[in-house]
Design a protein around this motif. Structure first.
Motif, PDB file in Angstrom:
ATOM      1  N   LEU A  32       0.823  -1.211   0.000  1.00  0.00           N
ATOM      2  CA  LEU A  32       0.000   0.000   0.000  1.00  0.00           C
ATOM      3  C   LEU A  32       0.857   1.260   0.000  1.00  0.00           C
ATOM      4  N   SER A  33       1.917   1.278   0.788  1.00  0.00           N
ATOM      5  CA  SER A  33       2.781   2.465   0.830  1.00  0.00           C
ATOM      6  C   SER A  33       3.494   2.659  -0.503  1.00  0.00           C
ATOM      7  N   ARG A  34       3.897   1.567  -1.130  1.00  0.00           N
ATOM      8  CA  ARG A  34       4.565   1.658  -2.435  1.00  0.00           C
ATOM      9  C   ARG A  34       3.623   2.193  -3.507  1.00  0.00           C
ATOM     10  N   ILE A  35       2.401   1.663  -3.563  1.00  0.00           N
ATOM     11  CA  ILE A  35       1.459   2.066  -4.600  1.00  0.00           C
ATOM     12  C   ILE A  35       1.071   3.532  -4.446  1.00  0.00           C
ATOM     13  N   HIS A  36       0.756   3.969  -3.237  1.00  0.00           N
ATOM     14  CA  HIS A  36       0.369   5.373  -3.034  1.00  0.00           C
ATOM     15  C   HIS A  36       1.538   6.317  -3.318  1.00  0.00           C
ATOM     16  N   THR A  37       2.760   5.876  -2.972  1.00  0.00           N
ATOM     17  CA  THR A  37       3.940   6.701  -3.252  1.00  0.00           C
ATOM     18  C   THR A  37       4.191   6.773  -4.751  1.00  0.00           C
ATOM     19  N   GLU A  38       4.074   5.649  -5.458  1.00  0.00           N
ATOM     20  CA  GLU A  38       4.311   5.649  -6.903  1.00  0.00           C
ATOM     21  C   GLU A  38       3.290   6.526  -7.635  1.00  0.00           C
ATOM     22  N   GLY A 301       4.152  24.228 -27.894  1.00  0.00           N
ATOM     23  CA  GLY A 301       3.277  23.112 -27.558  1.00  0.00           C
ATOM     24  C   GLY A 301       3.705  21.822 -28.240  1.00  0.00           C
ATOM     25  N   ALA A 302       3.044  20.744 -27.901  1.00  0.00           N
ATOM     26  CA  ALA A 302       3.363  19.439 -28.487  1.00  0.00           C
ATOM     27  C   ALA A 302       2.201  18.495 -28.248  1.00  0.00           C
ATOM     28  N   THR A 303       2.200  17.367 -28.958  1.00  0.00           N
ATOM     29  CA  THR A 303       1.227  16.311 -28.701  1.00  0.00           C
ATOM     30  C   THR A 303       1.922  15.182 -27.947  1.00  0.00           C
ATOM     31  N   PHE A 304       1.156  14.433 -27.191  1.00  0.00           N
ATOM     32  CA  PHE A 304       1.707  13.363 -26.360  1.00  0.00           C
ATOM     33  C   PHE A 304       0.868  12.106 -26.503  1.00  0.00           C
ATOM     34  N   TYR A 305       1.509  10.957 -26.420  1.00  0.00           N
ATOM     35  CA  TYR A 305       0.747   9.711 -26.360  1.00  0.00           C
ATOM     36  C   TYR A 305       0.368   9.449 -24.896  1.00  0.00           C
ATOM     37  N   PRO A 306      -0.682   8.683 -24.620  1.00  0.00           N
ATOM     38  CA  PRO A 306      -1.098   8.435 -23.235  1.00  0.00           C
ATOM     39  C   PRO A 306       0.017   7.780 -22.417  1.00  0.00           C
ATOM     40  N   GLY A 307       0.372   8.400 -21.328  1.00  0.00           N
ATOM     41  CA  GLY A 307       1.427   7.886 -20.462  1.00  0.00           C
ATOM     42  C   GLY A 307       2.768   8.554 -20.650  1.00  0.00           C
ATOM     43  N   GLU A 308       2.937   9.312 -21.733  1.00  0.00           N
ATOM     44  CA  GLU A 308       4.237   9.931 -22.025  1.00  0.00           C
ATOM     45  C   GLU A 308       4.627  10.945 -20.956  1.00  0.00           C
ATOM     46  N   ARG A 309       3.689  11.808 -20.603  1.00  0.00           N
ATOM     47  CA  ARG A 309       4.004  12.829 -19.593  1.00  0.00           C
ATOM     48  C   ARG A 309       4.183  12.211 -18.210  1.00  0.00           C
ATOM     49  N   THR A 310       3.519  11.086 -17.963  1.00  0.00           N
ATOM     50  CA  THR A 310       3.703  10.393 -16.689  1.00  0.00           C
ATOM     51  C   THR A 310       5.157   9.991 -16.506  1.00  0.00           C
ATOM     52  N   LEU A 311       5.762   9.469 -17.563  1.00  0.00           N
ATOM     53  CA  LEU A 311       7.160   9.055 -17.489  1.00  0.00           C
ATOM     54  C   LEU A 311       8.080  10.243 -17.209  1.00  0.00           C
ATOM     55  N   ALA A 312       7.767  11.390 -17.816  1.00  0.00           N
ATOM     56  CA  ALA A 312       8.581  12.594 -17.612  1.00  0.00           C
ATOM     57  C   ALA A 312       8.455  13.099 -16.171  1.00  0.00           C
ATOM     58  N   VAL A 313       7.219  13.106 -15.648  1.00  0.00           N
ATOM     59  CA  VAL A 313       6.996  13.554 -14.266  1.00  0.00           C
ATOM     60  C   VAL A 313       7.681  12.612 -13.281  1.00  0.00           C
ATOM     61  N   THR A 315      10.361  10.788 -13.725  1.00  0.00           N
ATOM     62  CA  THR A 315      11.806  11.029 -13.750  1.00  0.00           C
ATOM     63  C   THR A 315      12.162  12.297 -12.978  1.00  0.00           C
ATOM     64  N   LYS A 316      11.389  13.343 -13.184  1.00  0.00           N
ATOM     65  CA  LYS A 316      11.636  14.631 -12.511  1.00  0.00           C
ATOM     66  C   LYS A 316      11.478  14.497 -10.999  1.00  0.00           C
ATOM     67  N   ASN A 317      10.406  13.844 -10.554  1.00  0.00           N
ATOM     68  CA  ASN A 317      10.140  13.745  -9.123  1.00  0.00           C
ATOM     69  C   ASN A 317      11.114  12.819  -8.410  1.00  0.00           C
ATOM     70  N   ARG A 318      11.614  11.812  -9.121  1.00  0.00           N
ATOM     71  CA  ARG A 318      12.635  10.960  -8.522  1.00  0.00           C
ATOM     72  C   ARG A 318      13.904  11.758  -8.216  1.00  0.00           C
TER      73      ARG A 318
END
Length: 337
Positions: A32-38, A301-313, A315-318
């Motif tokens: 639970l702690s891992r999932i909420h943190t991720e 601006g740019a277009t993104f595929y679903p999940g692309e910005r998630t990967l960028a965020v 990396t940044k937050n890590r």
């Protein structure tokens, strides 16, 4: 909104202490702690750290059974029905996803319909889980009634999140969307930041469309994405989840007074059965490249595929740590005492 910067390790450790305090096992608390943190790491605080106080409130009220173990109640080939026995929605969904992946690996396709479970928090979690094991996934859940069906004034349909995931070497494609223009979790997050919505998200108490998250939260009436189309899709997803699981519909969930004992569907496909993996990657990349090969509507601006910005965020937050509402973090600290 006042914010604090929290590292992944600090958040996961603190959340684990909260779950242990409320009698979850060591393994459950770790998960639970891992999932909420991720989820928070991926920029979805609304269904990560911000949901902890509500989750613990459900535990205190006995709406979440911490001792529950999901059980298979029926099977037919690659399809199964499970009962979550009112356990943690996250733990139940992880179990259902793993089972669906196993069925897909054995049969090419697998389906688990789950009833009597609780909020799965970020639905995309289970899309990533499937994609990480090289499976395509289609998953959805019903909810308490929190939207009017198109043309009606009173809430009769749920925002019924839909997840579709496709594995890919360069980064998985993961669609995670509710049938409302904005999830209530997203609106609560914007309210904490004292921000308005970029587009109308629902109706206020005077039946006027509004961009103010507080007005929409107070009225409890969000707007379906795509208006009548989102309304129809919400109804279809509710029907499928209810029929396949033999569980509660949005109507029945709404009668309970709290969002509990909901119904979900997990479908996975193992694309390796077609033995043309390289072609599959080429086809996906072709679609992405074609979509991106456009002039932006706005400069920069740019277009993104679903999940692309998630990967960028992620990396940044890590690297930099996660910005968390001071109010929410203080609530977490209080829960751990």
């Amino acid at each position: 909104m006042n914010e604090v910067l929290i590292s992944k390790e600090e958040m996961q450790t603190m959340l684990k202490s909260v779950f242990l305090k409320y009698s979850f096992t060591e393994q459950q608390a770790d998960t639970l702690s891992r999932i909420h943190t991720e989820s928070t790491l991926d920029g979805i605080s609304s269904h990560g750290i911000n949901r902890i106080p509500v989750f613990i409130d459900y535990v205190r009220r006995g709406l979440i059974n911490i001792e529950a173990i999901p059980e298979k109640i029926a099977e037919m080939g690659s399809m199964e029905r499970w009962d979550g026995n009112l356990g943690s929605g996250v733990l139940n969904a992880i179990t259902a996803t793993e089972r669906t992946i196993s069925l897909a690996k054995n049969h090419g396709m697998g389906l688990v319909a789950l009833r009597n479970t609780n909020h799965w928090m970020r639905g995309g979690t289970y899309g990533w889980q499937a994609a990480n094991q090289d499976c395509i996934a289609i998953m959805f859940t019903n909810t308490t009634p929190n939207m009017p069906a198109w043309g009606g004034k009173h809430n009769r349909i749920g925002n019924n999140p839909l997840v579709i995931a496709i594995p890919r070497k360069e980064g998985h494609i993961v669609l995670d969307m509710a049938m409302s223009q904005y999830s209530f979790g997203k609106m609560e997050n914007l309210l904490l930041k004292n921000e308005t919505l970029p587009f109308n998200g629902g109706w206020d108490s005077h039946d006027q469309l509004s961009k103010n998250p507080k007005d929409i939260i107070d009225s409890g009436r969000s707007i379906p994405v795509g208006y009548w189309k989102g309304s129809a899709l919400s109804m279809i997803l509710d029907m499928l989840a209810t029929l396949l699981s033999a569980g509660n519909s949005t109507f029945k969930i709404g009668q309970k007074g709290s969002e509990t004992a909901i119904s979900q569907v997990f479908l996975c496909i193992d694309p390796s059965v077609f033995s043309d993996k390289e072609l599959q990657e080429e086809l996906i990349n072709e679609i992405i490249a074609y979509t991106k090969d456009v002039d932006p509507m706005k400069k920069g601006g740019a277009t993104f595929y679903p999940g692309e910005r998630t990967l960028a965020v992620r990396t940044k937050n890590r690297k930099e740590g996660m910005k968390v509402s001071s109010k929410i973090w203080n609530e977490i600290l209080a829960l751990a005492r």
